[in-house]
Design an enzyme around this catalytic site. Sequence first.
Site, mmCIF file in Angstrom:
data_model
loop_
_atom_site.group_PDB
_atom_site.id
_atom_site.type_symbol
_atom_site.label_atom_id
_atom_site.label_comp_id
_atom_site.label_asym_id
_atom_site.label_seq_id
_atom_site.Cartn_x
_atom_site.Cartn_y
_atom_site.Cartn_z
ATOM 1 N N HIS A 52 0.838 -1.212 0.000
ATOM 2 C CA HIS A 52 0.000 0.000 0.000
ATOM 3 C C HIS A 52 0.873 1.262 0.000
ATOM 4 C CE1 HIS A 52 -2.882 -2.850 2.102
ATOM 5 N NE2 HIS A 52 -3.621 -2.410 1.109
ATOM 6 N N LYS A 166 -1.487 -6.937 -7.870
ATOM 7 C CA LYS A 166 -1.784 -8.234 -7.233
ATOM 8 C C LYS A 166 -3.249 -8.581 -7.489
ATOM 9 C CE LYS A 166 -2.537 -9.042 -2.782
ATOM 10 N NZ LYS A 166 -3.716 -9.914 -2.692
#
Length: 302
Positions: A52, A166
């Site tokens: 993140h 991802k």
Amino acid sequence: MKPSPEEAGPKADSRMETLHDIPALRSRLAGWRAAGLRIALVPTMGNLHEGHIALVQTALAGADRVVATVFVNPLQFGPGEDLDSYPRTLAEDARQLQAVGCQLLFAPAEATMYPQGRAGHTQVEVPGLSAELCGASRPGHFRGVTTVVAKLFNLVQPDLAVFGQKDYQQLLLIRRMALDLNMDIEIVGLPTVREADGLAMSSRNAYLTAAERARAPVLFRTLTAVAAAVAAGTSPEQAERDAAQALRTAGFEPDYVSVRRRVDLALPGPADSALVVLAAAHLGRARLIDNLELDRPLPVQG
Ligand code: PAF
């Protein structure tokens, strides 16, 4: 024209602002827009990790101001999934975002996002691909994702938005939604950030026991083996079967291992060389997903 300090709001070297309400968010964003600032959005469900933070760093490099959102979106969880147990770590998330230089954290309550409740809310769905791969194992999941991302796009109206690769299928669906709904937002996809042993970083890795964590890198190793096999001429179907078996042997319960075209995640034909192998598999309480792009050499035309 340079923005006045009042219009521009917090800078990278000042304290990050945390907002929970839509009027306060809109008012801060209006000031930034009036000052001509470029705004980036990084939507998350919190429990932030290095993956993140890489998204936020990319956003900071491409914009004057970054809005990160933390919202565990109930619409994208199916019955019996981990909505209640999903890790909620807002104070620590805010600390990490502040440290990396994010200017604004928007962390709404469920009632702020869905004031009329979950049922009956207008939903945004990309047809077709939403029902395949992860969408087949998790019916309604992607409708929940595209609904909340459309709301966040409307609320923030960013110039760019950054997502991780991802969630490869999610990224494609968000790109498609933005295109179909004429949302003038640059969608940036960032390569997966991995642990030293290859495991893709994920908030759900926290569900793994120590023994499962030790086995978890088998997922990425299996994808690497599929990519090598397909690049060497093994048929995608055979490579998928071998991979599912390898995962079962290592104690995973695979949902799917599938070789697809990168451009649209359709099944590849003989003339397709730009491919990606995607997998989802359960390991204990965790459902892990990962993917790996590969280029298949095409036969030389005689
Ligand atoms: O990838 C995620 O964390 C979520 O699906 C997203 C994009 C923040 C929407 O809730």
